[in-house]
Design a protein around this motif. Sequence first.
Motif, PDB file in Angstrom:
ATOM      1  N   LYS A 190       0.830  -1.201   0.000  1.00 23.77           N
ATOM      2  CA  LYS A 190       0.000   0.000   0.000  1.00 23.77           C
ATOM      3  C   LYS A 190       0.869   1.258   0.000  1.00 23.77           C
ATOM      4  O   LYS A 190       0.570   2.247  -0.671  1.00 23.77           O
ATOM      5  CB  LYS A 190      -0.921  -0.018   1.229  1.00 23.77           C
ATOM      6  N   MET A 191       1.949   1.227   0.768  1.00 23.22           N
ATOM      7  CA  MET A 191       2.890   2.357   0.780  1.00 23.22           C
ATOM      8  C   MET A 191       3.507   2.550  -0.601  1.00 23.22           C
ATOM      9  O   MET A 191       3.648   3.675  -1.089  1.00 23.22           O
ATOM     10  CB  MET A 191       3.988   2.110   1.824  1.00 23.22           C
ATOM     11  N   SER A 192       3.857   1.446  -1.238  1.00 21.36           N
ATOM     12  CA  SER A 192       4.473   1.516  -2.566  1.00 21.36           C
ATOM     13  C   SER A 192       3.498   2.061  -3.596  1.00 21.36           C
ATOM     14  O   SER A 192       3.853   2.895  -4.422  1.00 21.36           O
ATOM     15  CB  SER A 192       4.951   0.120  -2.979  1.00 21.36           C
ATOM     16  N   GLU A 193       2.265   1.586  -3.551  1.00 19.73           N
ATOM     17  CA  GLU A 193       1.244   2.042  -4.501  1.00 19.73           C
ATOM     18  C   GLU A 193       1.003   3.547  -4.374  1.00 19.73           C
ATOM     19  O   GLU A 193       0.778   4.244  -5.360  1.00 19.73           O
ATOM     20  CB  GLU A 193      -0.068   1.296  -4.246  1.00 19.73           C
ATOM     21  N   ASN A 194       1.027   4.045  -3.153  1.00 20.24           N
ATOM     22  CA  ASN A 194       0.766   5.466  -2.912  1.00 20.24           C
ATOM     23  C   ASN A 194       2.038   6.319  -2.915  1.00 20.24           C
ATOM     24  O   ASN A 194       1.968   7.533  -2.702  1.00 20.24           O
ATOM     25  CB  ASN A 194       0.032   5.634  -1.576  1.00 20.24           C
ATOM     26  N   LYS A 195       3.175   5.655  -3.144  1.00 24.62           N
ATOM     27  CA  LYS A 195       4.465   6.345  -3.203  1.00 24.62           C
ATOM     28  C   LYS A 195       4.675   7.233  -1.983  1.00 24.62           C
ATOM     29  O   LYS A 195       4.925   8.442  -2.086  1.00 24.62           O
ATOM     30  CB  LYS A 195       4.563   7.174  -4.487  1.00 24.62           C
ATOM     31  N   ILE A 196       4.524   6.619  -0.823  1.00 23.07           N
ATOM     32  CA  ILE A 196       4.631   7.364   0.436  1.00 23.07           C
ATOM     33  C   ILE A 196       5.486   6.575   1.414  1.00 23.07           C
ATOM     34  O   ILE A 196       5.548   5.341   1.352  1.00 23.07           O
ATOM     35  CB  ILE A 196       3.221   7.642   1.027  1.00 23.07           C
ATOM     36  N   GLY A 197       6.182   7.261   2.302  1.00 22.81           N
ATOM     37  CA  GLY A 197       7.155   6.631   3.188  1.00 22.81           C
ATOM     38  C   GLY A 197       6.633   6.236   4.550  1.00 22.81           C
ATOM     39  O   GLY A 197       7.426   5.934   5.441  1.00 22.81           O
ATOM     40  N   TYR A 198       5.290   6.250   4.747  1.00 20.81           N
ATOM     41  CA  TYR A 198       4.752   5.864   6.046  1.00 20.81           C
ATOM     42  C   TYR A 198       3.319   5.368   5.863  1.00 20.81           C
ATOM     43  O   TYR A 198       2.671   5.627   4.841  1.00 20.81           O
ATOM     44  CB  TYR A 198       4.759   7.049   7.031  1.00 20.81           C
ATOM     45  N   ILE A 199       2.822   4.667   6.861  1.00 20.70           N
ATOM     46  CA  ILE A 199       1.426   4.234   6.867  1.00 20.70           C
ATOM     47  C   ILE A 199       0.965   4.186   8.320  1.00 20.70           C
ATOM     48  O   ILE A 199       1.739   3.817   9.219  1.00 20.70           O
ATOM     49  CB  ILE A 199       1.246   2.862   6.178  1.00 20.70           C
ATOM     50  N   VAL A 200      -0.273   4.585   8.571  1.00 17.86           N
ATOM     51  CA  VAL A 200      -0.812   4.613   9.934  1.00 17.86           C
ATOM     52  C   VAL A 200      -1.684   3.372  10.141  1.00 17.86           C
ATOM     53  O   VAL A 200      -2.538   3.048   9.304  1.00 17.86           O
ATOM     54  CB  VAL A 200      -1.643   5.886  10.189  1.00 17.86           C
ATOM     55  N   VAL A 201      -1.465   2.685  11.230  1.00 20.80           N
ATOM     56  CA  VAL A 201      -2.257   1.502  11.591  1.00 20.80           C
ATOM     57  C   VAL A 201      -3.441   1.969  12.437  1.00 20.80           C
ATOM     58  O   VAL A 201      -3.255   2.654  13.448  1.00 20.80           O
ATOM     59  CB  VAL A 201      -1.409   0.491  12.382  1.00 20.80           C
ATOM     60  N   ILE A 202      -4.653   1.613  11.995  1.00 18.66           N
ATOM     61  CA  ILE A 202      -5.864   2.074  12.701  1.00 18.66           C
ATOM     62  C   ILE A 202      -6.726   0.890  13.119  1.00 18.66           C
ATOM     63  O   ILE A 202      -6.634  -0.202  12.556  1.00 18.66           O
ATOM     64  CB  ILE A 202      -6.705   3.025  11.818  1.00 18.66           C
ATOM     65  N   ASP A 203      -7.578   1.123  14.119  1.00 17.40           N
ATOM     66  CA  ASP A 203      -8.521   0.074  14.535  1.00 17.40           C
ATOM     67  C   ASP A 203      -9.834   0.245  13.802  1.00 17.40           C
ATOM     68  O   ASP A 203      -9.947   1.091  12.890  1.00 17.40           O
ATOM     69  CB  ASP A 203      -8.713   0.096  16.053  1.00 17.40           C
ATOM     70  N   ASP A 204     -10.852  -0.520  14.183  1.00 24.08           N
ATOM     71  CA  ASP A 204     -12.136  -0.473  13.479  1.00 24.08           C
ATOM     72  C   ASP A 204     -12.816   0.885  13.600  1.00 24.08           C
ATOM     73  O   ASP A 204     -13.619   1.262  12.748  1.00 24.08           O
ATOM     74  CB  ASP A 204     -13.062  -1.563  14.025  1.00 24.08           C
ATOM     75  N   ALA A 205     -12.517   1.611  14.661  1.00 21.39           N
ATOM     76  CA  ALA A 205     -13.100   2.952  14.837  1.00 21.39           C
ATOM     77  C   ALA A 205     -12.228   4.037  14.205  1.00 21.39           C
ATOM     78  O   ALA A 205     -12.468   5.232  14.414  1.00 21.39           O
ATOM     79  CB  ALA A 205     -13.284   3.224  16.323  1.00 21.39           C
ATOM     80  N   LYS A 206     -11.230   3.616  13.435  1.00 20.08           N
ATOM     81  CA  LYS A 206     -10.307   4.519  12.730  1.00 20.08           C
ATOM     82  C   LYS A 206      -9.459   5.365  13.687  1.00 20.08           C
ATOM     83  O   LYS A 206      -9.024   6.459  13.348  1.00 20.08           O
ATOM     84  CB  LYS A 206     -11.068   5.416  11.745  1.00 20.08           C
ATOM     85  N   LYS A 207      -9.249   4.811  14.884  1.00 23.05           N
ATOM     86  CA  LYS A 207      -8.344   5.469  15.829  1.00 23.05           C
ATOM     87  C   LYS A 207      -6.914   5.009  15.531  1.00 23.05           C
ATOM     88  O   LYS A 207      -6.701   3.829  15.247  1.00 23.05           O
ATOM     89  CB  LYS A 207      -8.715   5.117  17.271  1.00 23.05           C
ATOM     90  N   PRO A 208      -5.940   5.909  15.599  1.00 23.48           N
ATOM     91  CA  PRO A 208      -4.556   5.515  15.278  1.00 23.48           C
ATOM     92  C   PRO A 208      -3.924   4.700  16.399  1.00 23.48           C
ATOM     93  O   PRO A 208      -3.904   5.121  17.560  1.00 23.48           O
ATOM     94  CB  PRO A 208      -3.854   6.868  15.117  1.00 23.48           C
ATOM     95  N   LEU A 209      -3.398   3.521  16.027  1.00 24.32           N
ATOM     96  CA  LEU A 209      -2.757   2.662  17.018  1.00 24.32           C
ATOM     97  C   LEU A 209      -1.242   2.707  16.905  1.00 24.32           C
ATOM     98  O   LEU A 209      -0.535   2.532  17.891  1.00 24.32           O
ATOM     99  CB  LEU A 209      -3.239   1.217  16.835  1.00 24.32           C
ATOM    100  N   GLY A 210      -0.749   2.915  15.684  1.00 26.25           N
ATOM    101  CA  GLY A 210       0.690   2.932  15.485  1.00 26.25           C
ATOM    102  C   GLY A 210       1.026   3.467  14.106  1.00 26.25           C
ATOM    103  O   GLY A 210       0.128   3.736  13.294  1.00 26.25           O
ATOM    104  N   ILE A 211       2.314   3.607  13.837  1.00 25.48           N
ATOM    105  CA  ILE A 211       2.758   4.107  12.535  1.00 25.48           C
ATOM    106  C   ILE A 211       3.986   3.316  12.093  1.00 25.48           C
ATOM    107  O   ILE A 211       4.825   2.921  12.928  1.00 25.48           O
ATOM    108  CB  ILE A 211       3.060   5.623  12.592  1.00 25.48           C
ATOM    109  N   ILE A 212       4.041   3.035  10.802  1.00 28.07           N
ATOM    110  CA  ILE A 212       5.163   2.301  10.217  1.00 28.07           C
ATOM    111  C   ILE A 212       5.797   3.193   9.159  1.00 28.07           C
ATOM    112  O   ILE A 212       5.098   3.759   8.305  1.00 28.07           O
ATOM    113  CB  ILE A 212       4.697   0.978   9.583  1.00 28.07           C
ATOM    114  N   THR A 213       7.129   3.291   9.191  1.00 26.97           N
ATOM    115  CA  THR A 213       7.854   4.112   8.221  1.00 26.97           C
ATOM    116  C   THR A 213       8.838   3.244   7.447  1.00 26.97           C
ATOM    117  O   THR A 213       9.083   2.081   7.798  1.00 26.97           O
ATOM    118  CB  THR A 213       8.616   5.245   8.921  1.00 26.97           C
ATOM    119  N   ASN A 214       9.413   3.818   6.400  1.00 23.47           N
ATOM    120  CA  ASN A 214      10.446   3.110   5.643  1.00 23.47           C
ATOM    121  C   ASN A 214      11.592   2.667   6.547  1.00 23.47           C
ATOM    122  O   ASN A 214      12.177   1.596   6.368  1.00 23.47           O
ATOM    123  CB  ASN A 214      10.986   4.007   4.525  1.00 23.47           C
ATOM    124  N   SER A 215      11.910   3.510   7.527  1.00 21.83           N
ATOM    125  CA  SER A 215      13.006   3.175   8.456  1.00 21.83           C
ATOM    126  C   SER A 215      12.683   1.924   9.261  1.00 21.83           C
ATOM    127  O   SER A 215      13.563   1.081   9.515  1.00 21.83           O
ATOM    128  CB  SER A 215      13.270   4.351   9.408  1.00 21.83           C
TER     129      SER A 215
END
Length: 639
Positions: A190-215
């Motif tokens: 998904k990060m590759s498709e959107n050409k972006i260096g991070y993605i936010v992990v969310i729960d069913d209520a769309k609350k942010p639980l964590g973040i993943i980066t290229n690093s």
Amino acid sequence: MKNSIAERVSDFLKNHPPFDLLDAKKLLNIAKEVVIIYLEKGDVLFKQGASCNNHFYMVRNGAISLTYSNNNAQEIVSMSDAGDIFGVRPLIAQENYKLTASAHEESIVYGIPIDSFRLAAENNSRVYKYLITAFATNAYDAYTTKETHEIFVDYLPSNSRDIANFQTANYTKKPVTCSVNSSLKEAALKMSENKIGYIVVIDDAKKPLGIITNSDIKNKIATGIFPIDTAVTNIMSSPVITGNKNLTVADGQLQMIKHNIAHLCITKDGTVNSKLVGVLTNHHILVALGNNPTAILKEIIRAKRTKKLRNARLKADTLLKNYLEQNIPITHITKVISKINDALTVRAIEIALPKMPTPPPVKFSWLSIGSQGRKEQLLYTDQDNALVFEDVPKAKYKETQDYFLELSKHVTKSLNKIGFEYCEADMMASNSAWCKSISEWKNQFKEWILSPGEEAVLLSSIFFDYSMVYGSQNLTDQLTDTIYEALEESNLFYKMLAQDAVKSPSPLGFFRQFLVEKNGEQKDLFNIKNRGLMPLVDAARLLVLTKHIKGINNTFERYEKLAQIEPNNKELYESCSYAFKALTKFRTKHGLKHNNSGKFIDLETLSNEEKLKLKRCFKPIDEIQKTLTLRFDLKTLPI
């Protein structure tokens, strides 16, 4: 059982501010309490001096005149048409009616109970802001109310060192996210498709639980610590650091420094316990801080080519848009953009000078005239400038003038490439008529003042608003002294300037309708420059000339200075200053929105609230023109 009358009332109200800011249920509750009043022509709704009742009013059909009685003379203060509200002031100020409201023609009026309205509009700041605007609009003594000042007041944080830091941070509004149940491979794709260096992990209520980066992927997957199909929960950085939607650039930067992060999750309430609405990155911060006046000015100073100057001016446009969106004071915006425009001109001259075969033969001064001379040029408009050089022997005059004409052609060409169009009337330093010696300029100014005609008044209204951008300040000072010396010898010139200042009457007709263009390409459009701004500009210029005020060219600053030296007219001058700032802001926003000069406005695109605010600005124009008519006895001016 349906209340069909209330529904019809609600259907009308919902199309007009401030009722369009309420939800349907609350609006219907108000409509049920509305009193419908039918008035024949001449019927009085309320009288001046009477105690106010618990209603304010909106015109459904017809027109209501609001008049003020003074020594048995009736003066029409304003006319309320369909959709206009009136009678607000007594309710807010808790006072008797200051005006008499009567039907100018057969009319239907809605009486809206203030208690029901307050209940429905509770905690809705936009509704109350509108009512305060209406309050000021319907106030007879528009220049003395506290609310008038609040409408046009400029706000700037008192602890501001760099205004860029106090902008609300721009952030990504649609961040890339993945479910908490995703695998890292799914997240990485998904990060590759959107050409972006991070993605936010969310729960069913769309609350942010964590973040993943290229690093994270490099350090935890490429090193073999986890397989590619591991759960995102094994890789993500958690918990996330959050901020609210109104986070400033400064606060965002502090959060990133404090937590040593490059991504800040923006949530609905600013905490991890609410829905993710965006992501602020360190790139956003760098862009915001890099696109500030200091950075832009440094870029201009370092520029060696016109292309670089154009890039800097484009950044200034972005800065202008951001300032307007953040409601930064128009006074501050004007000073910043004017400083940038002057710096662009200075650098264009500095780049042009080495292209000349020799250094300048004598000292010279480059003058900005018109709106740039007044430090009021916010949008891209045409360039107006002039050049004055030291006196030389007659035999050397043409040679010297030719040198400066050639220099001016280089400069005006660069300014054109930057984005400032050539003046259609050729009022530029590259025209020999506007590139002269100091003596020639003095003679020109004296001729305009001592032998005034229609053309002289037109040209002086442009050229007398000048400011030195580059070169000899002494030459500029000599011009200013010449103007005031000549004015001592001519009273007629003041009268002709005054006549020119009142040639465009109030922008509103008798029924408070906007006066629009009658023919041509701009038919049915409203000319905010000629009908709104220029009457205030012309009046301010005339008045500072009569007071021999030097060194203040900006229109709102001229009015503020006049307010200091004429305390008996302080409130009028301050209202003119506020109106000019508000009209300037309105024109600039409109111009940026439509990518043009903002001079002509299609009134059909405006909301009723915007029209109300515009109308509020036009009252000082009428008052200042009345003042000029009396002060300069214009009725006795020979034709």
